[in-house]
Design a protein around this motif. Structure first.
Motif, PDB file in Angstrom:
ATOM      1  N   SER A   1      19.387  31.777 -15.745  1.00  0.00           N
ATOM      2  CA  SER A   1      18.110  32.394 -16.104  1.00  0.00           C
ATOM      3  C   SER A   1      16.965  31.715 -15.359  1.00  0.00           C
ATOM      4  CB  SER A   1      17.886  32.350 -17.616  1.00  0.00           C
ATOM      5  OG  SER A   1      17.807  31.021 -18.069  1.00  0.00           O
ATOM      6  N   ARG A   2      15.823  32.370 -15.398  1.00  0.00           N
ATOM      7  CA  ARG A   2      14.629  31.822 -14.746  1.00  0.00           C
ATOM      8  C   ARG A   2      13.621  31.407 -15.800  1.00  0.00           C
ATOM      9  NH1 ARG A   2      12.387  34.999  -9.774  1.00  0.00           N
ATOM     10  NH2 ARG A   2      11.475  36.261 -11.408  1.00  0.00           N
ATOM     11  N   ILE A   3      12.956  30.278 -15.522  1.00  0.00           N
ATOM     12  CA  ILE A   3      11.933  29.756 -16.414  1.00  0.00           C
ATOM     13  C   ILE A   3      10.633  29.555 -15.640  1.00  0.00           C
ATOM     14  CG2 ILE A   3      13.594  28.613 -17.950  1.00  0.00           C
ATOM     15  CD1 ILE A   3      12.833  25.942 -16.546  1.00  0.00           C
ATOM     16  N   ARG A   4       9.538  29.505 -16.384  1.00  0.00           N
ATOM     17  CA  ARG A   4       8.255  29.139 -15.795  1.00  0.00           C
ATOM     18  C   ARG A   4       7.455  28.409 -16.859  1.00  0.00           C
ATOM     19  NH1 ARG A   4       4.375  34.527 -15.378  1.00  0.00           N
ATOM     20  NH2 ARG A   4       4.272  34.919 -17.616  1.00  0.00           N
ATOM     21  N   GLY A   5       6.470  27.655 -16.418  1.00  0.00           N
ATOM     22  CA  GLY A   5       5.638  26.902 -17.345  1.00  0.00           C
ATOM     23  C   GLY A   5       4.229  27.440 -17.400  1.00  0.00           C
ATOM     24  N   GLY A   6       3.704  27.555 -18.611  1.00  0.00           N
ATOM     25  CA  GLY A   6       2.305  27.890 -18.827  1.00  0.00           C
ATOM     26  C   GLY A   6       1.608  26.655 -19.362  1.00  0.00           C
ATOM     27  N   VAL A   7       0.394  26.387 -18.889  1.00  0.00           N
ATOM     28  CA  VAL A   7      -0.298  25.144 -19.225  1.00  0.00           C
ATOM     29  C   VAL A   7      -1.668  25.428 -19.828  1.00  0.00           C
ATOM     30  CG1 VAL A   7      -1.202  22.953 -18.343  1.00  0.00           C
ATOM     31  CG2 VAL A   7       0.866  23.942 -17.333  1.00  0.00           C
ATOM     32  N   GLU A   8      -1.918  24.781 -20.977  1.00  0.00           N
ATOM     33  CA  GLU A   8      -3.213  24.839 -21.649  1.00  0.00           C
ATOM     34  C   GLU A   8      -3.754  23.414 -21.746  1.00  0.00           C
ATOM     35  OE1 GLU A   8      -5.025  25.945 -26.065  1.00  0.00           O
ATOM     36  OE2 GLU A   8      -2.905  26.295 -25.630  1.00  0.00           O
ATOM     37  N   VAL A   9      -5.025  23.232 -21.416  1.00  0.00           N
ATOM     38  CA  VAL A   9      -5.652  21.910 -21.516  1.00  0.00           C
ATOM     39  C   VAL A   9      -6.144  21.721 -22.948  1.00  0.00           C
ATOM     40  CG1 VAL A   9      -7.459  20.370 -20.661  1.00  0.00           C
ATOM     41  CG2 VAL A   9      -6.387  22.010 -19.106  1.00  0.00           C
ATOM     42  N   LEU A  10      -5.596  20.707 -23.645  1.00  0.00           N
ATOM     43  CA  LEU A  10      -5.978  20.444 -25.031  1.00  0.00           C
ATOM     44  C   LEU A  10      -7.109  19.436 -25.150  1.00  0.00           C
ATOM     45  CD1 LEU A  10      -2.480  20.296 -26.782  1.00  0.00           C
ATOM     46  CD2 LEU A  10      -4.041  22.253 -26.523  1.00  0.00           C
ATOM     47  N   SER A  11      -7.047  18.357 -24.348  1.00  0.00           N
ATOM     48  CA  SER A  11      -8.101  17.342 -24.447  1.00  0.00           C
ATOM     49  C   SER A  11      -8.117  16.463 -23.207  1.00  0.00           C
ATOM     50  CB  SER A  11      -7.909  16.465 -25.694  1.00  0.00           C
ATOM     51  OG  SER A  11      -6.733  15.699 -25.584  1.00  0.00           O
ATOM     52  N   LEU A  12      -9.244  15.819 -23.001  1.00  0.00           N
ATOM     53  CA  LEU A  12      -9.418  14.804 -21.965  1.00  0.00           C
ATOM     54  C   LEU A  12     -10.341  13.758 -22.549  1.00  0.00           C
ATOM     55  CD1 LEU A  12      -8.754  14.012 -19.015  1.00  0.00           C
ATOM     56  CD2 LEU A  12     -10.973  14.998 -18.397  1.00  0.00           C
ATOM     57  N   GLU A  13      -9.797  12.548 -22.724  1.00  0.00           N
ATOM     58  CA  GLU A  13     -10.541  11.466 -23.364  1.00  0.00           C
ATOM     59  C   GLU A  13     -10.352  10.186 -22.575  1.00  0.00           C
ATOM     60  OE1 GLU A  13      -8.568  11.263 -27.116  1.00  0.00           O
ATOM     61  OE2 GLU A  13      -9.393  13.152 -27.835  1.00  0.00           O
ATOM     62  N   PRO A  14     -11.341   9.290 -22.602  1.00  0.00           N
ATOM     63  CA  PRO A  14     -11.135   7.988 -21.964  1.00  0.00           C
ATOM     64  C   PRO A  14      -9.978   7.263 -22.648  1.00  0.00           C
ATOM     65  CG  PRO A  14     -13.446   8.301 -22.545  1.00  0.00           C
ATOM     66  CD  PRO A  14     -12.674   9.418 -23.186  1.00  0.00           C
ATOM     67  N   GLY A  15      -9.148   6.592 -21.838  1.00  0.00           N
ATOM     68  CA  GLY A  15      -8.041   5.826 -22.411  1.00  0.00           C
ATOM     69  C   GLY A  15      -7.005   5.467 -21.376  1.00  0.00           C
ATOM     70  N   GLY A  16      -6.289   4.384 -21.638  1.00  0.00           N
ATOM     71  CA  GLY A  16      -5.205   3.970 -20.760  1.00  0.00           C
ATOM     72  C   GLY A  16      -5.669   3.478 -19.407  1.00  0.00           C
ATOM     73  N   GLY A  17      -6.919   3.069 -19.302  1.00  0.00           N
ATOM     74  CA  GLY A  17      -7.446   2.618 -18.014  1.00  0.00           C
ATOM     75  C   GLY A  17      -7.943   3.750 -17.137  1.00  0.00           C
ATOM     76  N   GLY A  18      -8.078   4.917 -17.713  1.00  0.00           N
ATOM     77  CA  GLY A  18      -8.560   6.091 -16.970  1.00  0.00           C
ATOM     78  C   GLY A  18      -8.930   7.181 -17.949  1.00  0.00           C
ATOM     79  N   GLU A  19      -8.520   8.377 -17.641  1.00  0.00           N
ATOM     80  CA  GLU A  19      -8.741   9.528 -18.523  1.00  0.00           C
ATOM     81  C   GLU A  19      -7.383   9.973 -19.060  1.00  0.00           C
ATOM     82  OE1 GLU A  19     -11.701  11.036 -19.266  1.00  0.00           O
ATOM     83  OE2 GLU A  19     -12.831   9.653 -18.008  1.00  0.00           O
ATOM     84  N   ARG A  20      -7.272  10.124 -20.373  1.00  0.00           N
ATOM     85  CA  ARG A  20      -6.022  10.562 -20.996  1.00  0.00           C
ATOM     86  C   ARG A  20      -6.075  12.079 -21.198  1.00  0.00           C
ATOM     87  NH1 ARG A  20      -5.801   7.127 -25.083  1.00  0.00           N
ATOM     88  NH2 ARG A  20      -6.642   8.605 -26.565  1.00  0.00           N
ATOM     89  N   LEU A  21      -5.240  12.764 -20.436  1.00  0.00           N
ATOM     90  CA  LEU A  21      -5.168  14.222 -20.452  1.00  0.00           C
ATOM     91  C   LEU A  21      -4.021  14.665 -21.341  1.00  0.00           C
ATOM     92  CD1 LEU A  21      -5.769  17.114 -19.299  1.00  0.00           C
ATOM     93  CD2 LEU A  21      -4.177  16.516 -17.440  1.00  0.00           C
ATOM     94  N   THR A  22      -4.295  15.589 -22.259  1.00  0.00           N
ATOM     95  CA  THR A  22      -3.240  16.190 -23.066  1.00  0.00           C
ATOM     96  C   THR A  22      -3.217  17.687 -22.776  1.00  0.00           C
ATOM     97  OG1 THR A  22      -3.544  14.539 -24.809  1.00  0.00           O
ATOM     98  CG2 THR A  22      -2.321  16.529 -25.392  1.00  0.00           C
TER      99      THR A  22
END
Length: 158
Positions: free
Chosen positions: A112-133
Motif C-alpha cells: 500500500s501507499r502512505i503519505r504524511g499530513g503535517v499540522e503545526v501545533l506549537s513553537l516555544e523556546p526550549g532545548g537550546g533553541g525553538e521546540r516545535l511540535t
C-alpha cells in the motif's frame, strides 16, 4: 490510484515565520509505497520477526489478509514524509526531541501507499533553541482511518 497533490516542501526562513504557521495544516507529502523488503529490513534491524510482518504465506490467511508494516516502521517514516512537507532556510541544527500521543489506528498492508499530513501545533523556546511540535497523520491510500498519528517534537536552532 489517487493523484499526487505533492507540491514540495513549504520553506520557513526563521522562527517568526514558523510561529505564524502555528495552528495551520502545512500540507501532505508525496505517496510512498511500503514494500516487503522494507518491512523485512526493519524486522532484521529491530529483531521483531512476528509472522504478520515477515511471513507473506502465513499472513495471507491472517487477520489482515497479508503482511503489514510494523507500527514503529510507520512511525520511523515520519521524518522522511515530514521533510517533504516543510523545510527551513538557514537552520544550523534540527534534532528529534521525542514523540507524544503516538497511535496506530489502522494497519499498513505491504504494497500500500502512505503519505504524511503535517499540522503545526506549537513553537516555544526550549532545548537550546525553538521546540516545535507538529501533529503528523500518516494516511493509507484509500483508507478511512490513519495508520499513525503522532505529536512529533523537534528542537530547531537557527
Amino acid at each position: 490510484m489517487t493523484e499526487s497533490t505533492y507540491a514540495g516542501p513549504r520553506t520557513f526562513a526563521d522562527a517568526a515565520e514558523l510561529r505564524a504557521a502555528v495552528g495551520t495544516h502545512l500540507g501532505h507529502s508525496d505517496w510512498h509505497q511500503v514494500t516487503q523488503e522494507q518491512v523485512d529490513l526493519f524486522a532484521e534491524a529491530t529483531g521483531d520477526h512476528q509472522w504478520i510482518h515477515v511471513d507473506p504465506e502465513r499472513a495471507a490467511s491472517g487477520p489482515f489478509g497479508g503482511t503489514i508494516a510494523h507500527g514503529y516502521l510507520t512511525l520511523s517514516l515520519v521524518p522522511m514524509l515530514s521533510q517533504q512537507v516543510y523545510a527551513f532556510e538557514g537552520l544550523r541544527m534540527g534534532v528529534n526531541y521525542g514523540s507524544d500521543k503516538v497511535r496506530f489506528p489502522a494497519p499498513v498492508r505491504v504494497g500500500s501507499r502512505i503519505r504524511g499530513g503535517v499540522e503545526v501545533l506549537s513553537l516555544e523556546p526550549g532545548g537550546g533553541g525553538e521546540r516545535l511540535t507538529t501533529r503528523v497523520s500518516v494516511e493509507v491510500e484509500g483508507g478511512d482511518r490513519p495508520a499513525c498519528v503522532a505529536e512529533v517534537v523537534s528542537v530547531l536552532v537557527w
